[in-house]
Design a protein around this motif. Structure first.
Motif, short mmCIF file in Angstrom:
data_model
loop_
_atom_site.label_atom_id
_atom_site.label_comp_id
_atom_site.label_asym_id
_atom_site.label_seq_id
_atom_site.Cartn_x
_atom_site.Cartn_y
_atom_site.Cartn_z
N SER A 103 -23.81 -6.63 48.20
CA SER A 103 -22.65 -7.04 47.69
C SER A 103 -21.86 -5.80 47.00
O SER A 103 -20.59 -5.47 47.01
CB SER A 103 -22.72 -8.09 46.43
OG SER A 103 -21.63 -8.41 45.88
N GLU B 201 -14.70 -1.68 50.50
CA GLU B 201 -13.26 -2.27 50.03
C GLU B 201 -12.52 -1.42 49.32
O GLU B 201 -11.37 -1.04 49.19
CB GLU B 201 -13.25 -3.74 49.75
CG GLU B 201 -12.05 -4.43 49.85
CD GLU B 201 -12.17 -5.82 49.43
OE1 GLU B 201 -10.96 -6.32 49.19
OE2 GLU B 201 -13.11 -6.63 49.49
N GLN C 47 -24.36 3.74 50.63
CA GLN C 47 -24.92 3.22 51.97
C GLN C 47 -26.25 3.78 52.15
O GLN C 47 -27.01 3.14 52.80
CB GLN C 47 -24.10 3.95 52.86
CG GLN C 47 -22.53 3.43 53.22
CD GLN C 47 -22.69 1.90 53.23
OE1 GLN C 47 -22.99 1.42 54.17
NE2 GLN C 47 -21.98 1.01 52.30
N GLN D 267 -22.48 -2.81 48.39
CA GLN D 267 -22.12 -1.90 49.54
C GLN D 267 -20.39 -2.35 50.29
O GLN D 267 -19.66 -1.52 50.38
CB GLN D 267 -23.18 -1.97 50.70
CG GLN D 267 -24.22 -1.03 50.19
CD GLN D 267 -25.52 -1.19 50.99
OE1 GLN D 267 -25.60 -2.36 51.70
NE2 GLN D 267 -26.24 -0.21 51.40
N VAL D 268 -20.47 -3.72 50.35
CA VAL D 268 -19.48 -4.20 50.69
C VAL D 268 -18.25 -4.00 49.98
O VAL D 268 -17.16 -3.69 50.40
CB VAL D 268 -19.64 -6.01 51.01
CG1 VAL D 268 -18.27 -6.47 51.37
CG2 VAL D 268 -20.59 -5.98 52.17
N THR D 269 -18.33 -4.49 48.67
CA THR D 269 -17.25 -4.29 47.59
C THR D 269 -16.77 -3.12 47.43
O THR D 269 -15.55 -2.34 47.15
CB THR D 269 -17.60 -4.95 46.51
OG1 THR D 269 -18.17 -6.16 46.40
CG2 THR D 269 -16.52 -4.88 45.36
#
Length: 143
Positions: free
Chosen positions: A112, A119, A26, A114-116
């Protein structure tokens, strides 16, 4: 010492690593190739360690689970497959970042990641919690 101590200790250490990596992900400026590259290498190392942990579980815990609780084996195998899928997806994001490109490429690949990763982190925390509950329950039945 309780029999579950091993699983809990491994997962506790892994949780710390997962959270620390999440903070790094982050806070990283992925347009800085050197900074982003260090985080990518750290995440690749984390994925390798999770892969080794998964292999040990398949060799030692799943056979015991098949003997003592075959009714939950399918659920555990499905969750392990989800871990593998999410790990592979994150690995592809990391590989994409390592490809040469412009600042836009690194920014997009970083987003990508960060989002992955978030999750992946969310699922891993749920997975490890269920894993500990399951093995704690099974081991308490043995005693």
């Amino acid at each position: 010492m309780k029999k579950t101590g091993f699983i809990t200790r491994v997962n506790k250490g892994l949780r710390v690593w997962l959270f620390e990596a999440g903070i790094q992900v982050q806070q990283t400026d992925f347009t800085d190739k050197e900074e982003g590259g260090k985080v990518v290498l750290e995440l690749q190392h984390l994925l390798k360690s999770i892969g080794r942990k998964s292999l040990l579980e398949e060799q030692h815990f799943l056979p015991a689970l098949a003997l003592h609780a075959p009714y939950v084996l399918t659920l555990v195998e499905e969750e392990k497959n989800q871990v593998k899928d999410l790990s592979a997806r994150l690995g592809r994001c990391l590989q994409s970042y390592l490809q040469p490109g412009t600042n836009g490429h690194y920014r997009s690949a970083g987003l990508s990641i960060q989002v992955t990763y978030m999750e992946f982190l969310s699922f891993m925390l749920i997975y490890m919690n269920r894993q500990e509950s399951l093995f704690d329950g099974l081991l308490s039945l043995e005693n």
